[in-house]
Design an enzyme around this catalytic site. Structure first.
Site, PDB file in Angstrom:
ATOM      1  N   CYS A  98       9.761   7.824   5.465  1.00  0.00           N
ATOM      2  CA  CYS A  98      10.988   7.587   6.259  1.00  0.00           C
ATOM      3  C   CYS A  98      11.755   8.861   6.597  1.00  0.00           C
ATOM      4  O   CYS A  98      12.095   9.066   7.772  1.00  0.00           O
ATOM      5  CB  CYS A  98      11.911   6.588   5.574  1.00  0.00           C
ATOM      6  N   ARG A 127       2.971   8.861  -5.691  1.00  0.00           N
ATOM      7  CA  ARG A 127       3.992   8.364  -6.614  1.00  0.00           C
ATOM      8  C   ARG A 127       3.503   8.575  -8.031  1.00  0.00           C
ATOM      9  O   ARG A 127       2.356   8.283  -8.346  1.00  0.00           O
ATOM     10  CB  ARG A 127       4.269   6.877  -6.350  1.00  0.00           C
ATOM     11  N   GLN A 145       0.032   4.621   3.351  1.00  0.00           N
ATOM     12  CA  GLN A 145       0.829   3.514   3.895  1.00  0.00           C
ATOM     13  C   GLN A 145       0.608   3.425   5.391  1.00  0.00           C
ATOM     14  O   GLN A 145       0.599   4.443   6.076  1.00  0.00           O
ATOM     15  CB  GLN A 145       2.313   3.774   3.657  1.00  0.00           C
ATOM     16  N   ASP A 147       2.584   2.951   7.803  1.00  0.00           N
ATOM     17  CA  ASP A 147       4.034   2.947   7.863  1.00  0.00           C
ATOM     18  C   ASP A 147       4.522   2.988   9.300  1.00  0.00           C
ATOM     19  O   ASP A 147       3.884   3.599  10.155  1.00  0.00           O
ATOM     20  CB  ASP A 147       4.549   4.184   7.115  1.00  0.00           C
ATOM     21  N   HIS A 149       8.447   2.933  11.660  1.00  0.00           N
ATOM     22  CA  HIS A 149       9.908   2.798  11.700  1.00  0.00           C
ATOM     23  C   HIS A 149      10.357   2.545  13.124  1.00  0.00           C
ATOM     24  O   HIS A 149       9.859   3.180  14.054  1.00  0.00           O
ATOM     25  CB  HIS A 149      10.568   4.062  11.139  1.00  0.00           C
ATOM     26  N   LYS A 229      14.676  -6.964   2.479  1.00  0.00           N
ATOM     27  CA  LYS A 229      13.305  -6.999   2.998  1.00  0.00           C
ATOM     28  C   LYS A 229      12.853  -8.412   3.311  1.00  0.00           C
ATOM     29  O   LYS A 229      13.204  -9.348   2.596  1.00  0.00           O
ATOM     30  CB  LYS A 229      12.300  -6.538   1.933  1.00  0.00           C
ATOM     31  N   HIS A 275      12.112  -0.557   8.695  1.00  0.00           N
ATOM     32  CA  HIS A 275      10.892  -0.021   8.067  1.00  0.00           C
ATOM     33  C   HIS A 275       9.898  -1.171   8.084  1.00  0.00           C
ATOM     34  O   HIS A 275      10.250  -2.277   7.657  1.00  0.00           O
ATOM     35  CB  HIS A 275      11.110   0.361   6.604  1.00  0.00           C
TER      36      HIS A 275
HETATM   37 ZN   LIG Z   1      10.458   3.712   5.553  1.00  0.00          ZN
END
Ligand SMILES: [Zn+2]
Length: 401
Positions: A98, A127, A145, A147, A149, A229, A275
């Site tokens: 992000c 992580r 991910q 991912d 946005h 979420k 997200h």
């Molecule tokens: Zn994010």
């Protein structure tokens, strides 16, 4: 001993990947496994493109001030791999993408005409999971991910959320997951942002879910520290539930990074940020996929789709030509010309996870034909051209239509 349906033993049997103690929680992809990985990635990429995302790539390591600003330094530091550079400056290997995407939007300084800005990344994140928590592909220290946005005006947000929700069922069905549940996770105890902000974010997200026709199971306190979420939970054939997709409405990070766009009257306005991920972690999804199918993946995902088995030496050249023809038209095909019995070759093709076995012997060579044998044992004799056409149709990528 691992059970036969465990993805770690399937990974070994199908020669897909391995893990070793010198790199805890990080995957060594074998060629067949990396092929499968890319097939999954490409299906996600196709969906991202359909949904209007632009693919980007952002740095693996960012300095401490960015993580302080995002809130990760205070709320997520124990999960991050930290580095101390020359001069004592701290930085962290990214656990999320992000803040990187936010830097891009800041550079763009968009106007209302540019919104929604949609950025996607196959983001490799790290992580710092404790060693004892690591578990095959399900819990890793390094994973990817899918991912994305969305940065949008408030009035665009509902449409973005419902567009995402509407596309998911068909997407998961391509991978053989038909049973999808939706959960709504609200503010956790440890969080950033004011209560007023959370009130707005929660009610907007829940409203959008209803507008998309979703019925949500409520999960109080399960949201991320920056956003409520919606979570999409897949049921597998063993009756287990897996949270994969998510979309989160974030009013905190746009505020913390002082993001803005210029509206039609020239005023600075704060965008909303969503997200979203369809799979979450590509690696974990692959683990689920393997266990869900017991290694017998749908044909479009099988690293090896067709094995052409020759019976008798005279058929070996014919088998080679047939496999070459299949490769030419886009099937992943190989030849088994070993001097083994046909029953051995059938067993080995199952072990390799191949959905199709093509058998050729003297009779087939004479008739310019082949015998097609499906994984479940069903057989058909077909002329060369018809067999090629049938296999191409079976092996075609999902959603190619
Ligand atoms: Zn994010």
């Amino acid at each position: 001993m691992l059970e036969a349906h465990d993805h770690r033993s399937l990974g070994q049997r199908l020669d897909l990947f391995h893990l070793q103690e010198e790199a805890p929680g990080m995957v060594f992809w074998h060629p067949r496994g990396y092929l499968l990985y890319r097939l999954i990635e490409n299906r996600v990429r196709q969906q991202m493109q359909r949904d209007g995302f632009l693919e980007v790539r952002t740095p693996q390591i960012l300095a401490q001030p960015i993580w302080e600003r995002s809130g990760h330094w205070d709320n997520f530091r124990e999960n991050m791999f930290l580095l101390v550079e020359d001069g004592g400056r701290h930085s962290a290997v990214k656990p999320v993408n992000c803040p990187g995407h936010i830097q891009l939007v800041q550079r763009m300084s968009p106007s209302y005409r540019d919104l929604p800005v949609k950025l996607g990344e196959f983001g490799l994140v790290h992580r710092n999971e404790p060693g004892g928590a690591l578990h095959g592909l399900f819990r890793l220290r390094q994973f990817t991910q899918d991912d994305g946005h969305v940065f949008c005006a408030e009035e665009q947000m509902r449409e973005e959320v419902s567009r995402f929700c509407r596309s998911l069922h068909a997407f998961y069905a391509d991978f053989g997951f038909e049973d999808v549940e939706v959960a709504f996770s609200s503010r956790p105890a440890q969080r950033a942002g004011s209560d007023e902000m959370w009130d707005v974010a929660e009610s907007l997200l829940l409203e959008s879910a209803k507008q998309a026709g979703l019925e949500c199971v409520m999960q109080p306190g399960q949201g991320a520290f920056y956003a409520p979420k919606l979570e999409f939970v897949l049921k597998d054939r063993l009756g287990r539930s897996w949270q994969c997709g998510t979309i989160q409405l974030d009013l905190v990070l746009p505020e913390r990074f002082d993001l803005h766009y210029v509206d039609a009257s020239g005023q600075k306005r704060r965008p909303m940020m969503l997200h979203r991920a369809i799979l979450g972690s590509l690696e974990r999804f692959m683990g689920m996929l393997l266990e869900h199918h017991g290694g017998a993946l749908p044909a479009w995902l099988a690293p090896e789709q067709v094995i052409v088995a020759s019976v008798g030496e005279a058929a070996a050249g014919y088998a080679e030509r047939f496999a070459a023809k299949l490769r030419e038209v886009g099937c992943r095909a190989s030849v088994d010309a070993r001097g083994e019995s046909l029953s051995r070759k059938i067993v080995d093709s199952h072990q390799a996870g191949a959905p199709w076995l093509v058998v050729v012997g003297n009779r087939e060579v004479e008739k310019n034909a082949v015998r097609l044998r499906r994984r479940d044992g069903e057989q058909r004799d077909l002329p060369w051209d018809e067999a090629v056409a049938a296999l191409v149709a079976e092996c075609r990528p999902a959603a190619a239509a």
